[in-house]
Design a protein around this motif. Structure first.
Motif, PDB file in Angstrom:
ATOM      1  N   VAL A 311       0.850  -1.188   0.000  1.00 50.34           N
ATOM      2  CA  VAL A 311       0.000   0.000   0.000  1.00 50.34           C
ATOM      3  C   VAL A 311       0.886   1.238   0.000  1.00 50.34           C
ATOM      4  O   VAL A 311       1.766   1.386   0.865  1.00 50.34           O
ATOM      5  N   SER A 313       0.705   5.488  -0.160  1.00 47.36           N
ATOM      6  CA  SER A 313      -0.212   6.618  -0.027  1.00 47.36           C
ATOM      7  C   SER A 313       0.558   7.917   0.057  1.00 47.36           C
ATOM      8  O   SER A 313       1.704   7.947   0.530  1.00 47.36           O
ATOM      9  N   ASP A 372      -5.509  -1.197  -7.073  1.00 47.74           N
ATOM     10  CA  ASP A 372      -6.740  -0.722  -6.440  1.00 47.74           C
ATOM     11  C   ASP A 372      -6.532   0.694  -5.900  1.00 47.74           C
ATOM     12  O   ASP A 372      -5.732   0.916  -4.993  1.00 47.74           O
ATOM     13  N   TYR A 373      -7.269   1.650  -6.489  1.00 48.37           N
ATOM     14  CA  TYR A 373      -7.194   3.051  -6.046  1.00 48.37           C
ATOM     15  C   TYR A 373      -8.453   3.469  -5.284  1.00 48.37           C
ATOM     16  O   TYR A 373      -8.653   4.652  -5.033  1.00 48.37           O
ATOM     17  N   THR A 374      -9.331   2.539  -4.933  1.00 48.49           N
ATOM     18  CA  THR A 374     -10.654   2.907  -4.432  1.00 48.49           C
ATOM     19  C   THR A 374     -10.630   3.617  -3.083  1.00 48.49           C
ATOM     20  O   THR A 374     -11.616   4.259  -2.710  1.00 48.49           O
ATOM     21  N   ARG A 375      -9.541   3.528  -2.333  1.00 48.78           N
ATOM     22  CA  ARG A 375      -9.476   4.217  -1.031  1.00 48.78           C
ATOM     23  C   ARG A 375      -8.998   5.663  -1.179  1.00 48.78           C
ATOM     24  O   ARG A 375      -8.864   6.387  -0.194  1.00 48.78           O
ATOM     25  N   THR A 376      -8.771   6.102  -2.412  1.00 50.08           N
ATOM     26  CA  THR A 376      -8.366   7.485  -2.664  1.00 50.08           C
ATOM     27  C   THR A 376      -9.518   8.436  -2.353  1.00 50.08           C
ATOM     28  O   THR A 376     -10.678   8.146  -2.664  1.00 50.08           O
ATOM     29  N   ASP A 377      -9.208   9.565  -1.743  1.00 47.10           N
ATOM     30  CA  ASP A 377     -10.225  10.583  -1.476  1.00 47.10           C
ATOM     31  C   ASP A 377      -9.648  11.957  -1.799  1.00 47.10           C
ATOM     32  O   ASP A 377      -8.594  12.072  -2.413  1.00 47.10           O
ATOM     33  N   VAL A 382      -4.381   6.782  -2.445  1.00 49.65           N
ATOM     34  CA  VAL A 382      -4.001   5.505  -1.840  1.00 49.65           C
ATOM     35  C   VAL A 382      -4.020   4.439  -2.927  1.00 49.65           C
ATOM     36  O   VAL A 382      -5.047   4.207  -3.568  1.00 49.65           O
ATOM     37  N   ARG A 384      -3.205   0.423  -3.789  1.00 48.16           N
ATOM     38  CA  ARG A 384      -3.008  -0.908  -3.201  1.00 48.16           C
ATOM     39  C   ARG A 384      -2.596  -1.868  -4.313  1.00 48.16           C
ATOM     40  O   ARG A 384      -3.330  -2.066  -5.285  1.00 48.16           O
TER      41      ARG A 384
END
Length: 551
Positions: A311, A313, A372-377, A382, A384
């Motif tokens: 991960v 970030s 996986d970029y889905t935790r990006t805000d 972020v 993964r």
């Protein structure tokens, strides 16, 4: 258009009570606050707990609110106001666009919306560094090309400049740079800028690339890099550094290699290494985090190895115009253009600016899951990178195809193969969303896979044609039955299976069709739609509650 009242306040939703007549000042500040963040809706006439209590008589003429906002903001902000009736109570939804740049009240107040530690939103003062950060996000200024206040040439480290020259040789960068003396090199890479008095001073790019560690600590306290190894929630490695970027990359790579075991497979005459994490993807992902982070925000670039993923970030969300829906296809839009250009010329990152392709290829080529970029805000990017076991049979076929064509498989082809592995059967319209391109482009990608013998097409007409992985791929991974199950059932057989299921159980949902027929969600919907059009099934309910019964 029906507008529903959200259940609670959020980063893009603000409730404002109007029972005692909300003051113009409070209303304008709430609107400016949203405009300087992600935009959103101000619900006038709604209490903080979401209870609608109605508009004050002074606000019944909603057209006046539009003029009020335009006259009380600088630059003038254009909003739209929609009247909404909730249980016979009249409220107003003021739709606020996301401002390009920053907006102030006519009194010079700058505010932005943010989430507190408990997840609830608040309006906070927009400080000078927030304004610069926002301008950089929109590409209005290049912070990395600006001189660093208080920095002098003495803050640049000759040893780091030599490291830079070695990096150019190691990564195959622009060799013309090696012929330049230090002053010319600094100018060519934007490491220094000339002041009006003719003196050279370090830029942010210069300080980040060849600055002394002590100077970075003093002049750029937001810069920090962390490497952490977590094994079953136990911390095995956890160190923070403030090295200049090239030294930081070397440090991260050196510390990561012991945790990146590698095996090999034989493909023809060649032995192909199979690492836990592809080092090209590792280097590109970390370099991207260092290049595109927001250097006005506190927070280290975290590189964290977990049990099932790496991960990475960094502080600062995606820049304006880049979203998770166009990440694969949008033109490069670096937050720090001067720094990005220097790193490209050194050779550390992909010169085309399509480093995300390198990251995707570094996973999909080995049969692993996609990045996986889905935790990006809005505050952090972020990434993964799954570290699940490589599919060696799949890798062997990919390598053989790449050797045959003497070129790497296009990233769209790798994404297409990954999607077919996951969904079993897909049409061009479904793949288009996955590769973030139009349907004709997806069609060409699929047909190229068929021509290469990596996929099979099913269906007589182009409109109804679907695709599966080829028999040779299923055979290579020892799953003949899976191919027969995917390719052997015709559309009529799928329909009969669905009708038989409904006859036995009384009803069927789309999820049950997916499991029953082993098809993708889109294909399941098409099967059900055909049966409804034929008058053999009847749709009941909507959305997630939808189900089908015999007519």
């Amino acid at each position: 258009m029906t507008i529903l009242l959200p259940p609670k306040e959020s980063l893009t939703v603000e409730f404002k009570s109007d029972r005692a007549r909300l003051s113009d000042k409070d209303l304008i500040e709430a609107i400016v606050c949203l405009a300087n963040s992600e935009g959103g809706d101000v619900w006038l006439g709604v209490e903080d707990d979401g209870t609608p209590t109605g508009l004050h008589p002074d606000h019944h003429v909603l057209d006046g609110l539009i003029g009020l906002v335009a006259s009380r903001t600088s630059p003038s902000l254009s909003v739209s106001v929609v009247p909404v009736m909730i249980n016979s109570i009249r409220v107003a939804c003021i739709k606020v666009p996301k401002a390009r740049g920053e907006v102030a009240t006519s009194g010079g107040v700058y505010l932005r919306r943010r989430l507190k530690h408990d997840g609830t939103p608040e309006c906070a003062p927009m400080l000078p560094h927030d304004r610069v950060s926002r301008a950089a996000t929109f590409g209005l200024i290049d912070v990395s090309a600006q001189p660093v206040a208080g920095a002098t040439l003495g803050d640049l480290d000759p040893l780091e400049r030599e490291r830079l020259r070695q990096a150019i040789q190691h990564f195959g960068g622009d060799r013309v740079l090696l012929e330049l003396d230090d002053e010319a090199l600094d100018g060519a890479l934007g490491l220094t800028a000339r002041q009006p008095d003719g003196q050279r001073v370090p830029t942010l790019t210069g300080l980040l690339l060849v600055g002394r560690e002590s100077s970075l600590r003093q002049l750029l306290p937001t810069h920090e890099v962390a490497f952490q190894v977590l094994a079953q929630q136990a911390v095995k490695f956890n160190e923070f550094r403030r090295f200049p970027l090239l030294k930081a990359l070397e440090w991260l790579e050196t510390n990561f290699r012991p945790y990146n075991p590698e095996e090999e497979i034989q493909v023809g005459l060649f032995r192909v290494p199979v690492p836990k994490v592809d080092m090209g993807a590792f280097r590109e992902a970390i370099a991207n985090a260092l290049i595109h982070r927001d250097y006005h925000r506190l927070g280290a670039v975290h590189v964290r190895l977990e049990d099932d993923a790496l991960v990475i970030s960094n502080a600062g969300g995606l820049v304006d115009g880049v979203t998770l829906a166009n990440l694969l296809t949008t033109e490069p839009r670096p937050r720090n253009p001067a720094l990005a250009d220097a790193m490209k010329r050194i050779g550390v990152v992909e010169r085309s600016g399509r480093g995300v392709d390198t990251i995707y290829r570094g996973l999909l080529r080995y049969g692993r899951s996609a990045p996986d970029y889905t935790r990006t805000d809005s505050a952090n990017v972020v990434l993964r990178l799954p570290t699940d076991n490589a599919d060696l049979s799949f890798l062997k076929l990919v390598v053989e195809e790449e050797n045959r064509r003497s070129a790497p498989l296009p990233v769209d082809s790798l994404i297409g193969l990954s999607a077919l592995r996951e969904h079993k059967r897909m049409g061009a319209d479904e793949l288009a969303g996955v590769i973030q391109r139009d349907v004709p482009s997806a069609k060409r990608t699929l047909e190229a896979l068929v021509e290469a013998g990596l996929a099979d097409a099913h269906g007589a007409t182009k409109r109804s044609r679907t695709y599966t992985l080829s028999a040779s791929l299923y055979l290579a991974v020892g799953s003949k039955a899976a191919y027969t199950r995917q390719a052997g059932f015709s559309e009529i057989q799928h329909e009969q299976m669905v009708l038989s299921y409904v006859g036995q159980h009384g009803r069927i949902k789309r999820a049950e069709v997916i499991e029953l027929c082993r098809v993708s969600p889109g294909q399941a919907l098409k099967i059900l739609k055909r049966l409804v059009e034929q008058g053999r099934l009847v749709l009941h309910g909507e959305r997630k509650g939808a189900y089908y019964m015999l007519s």
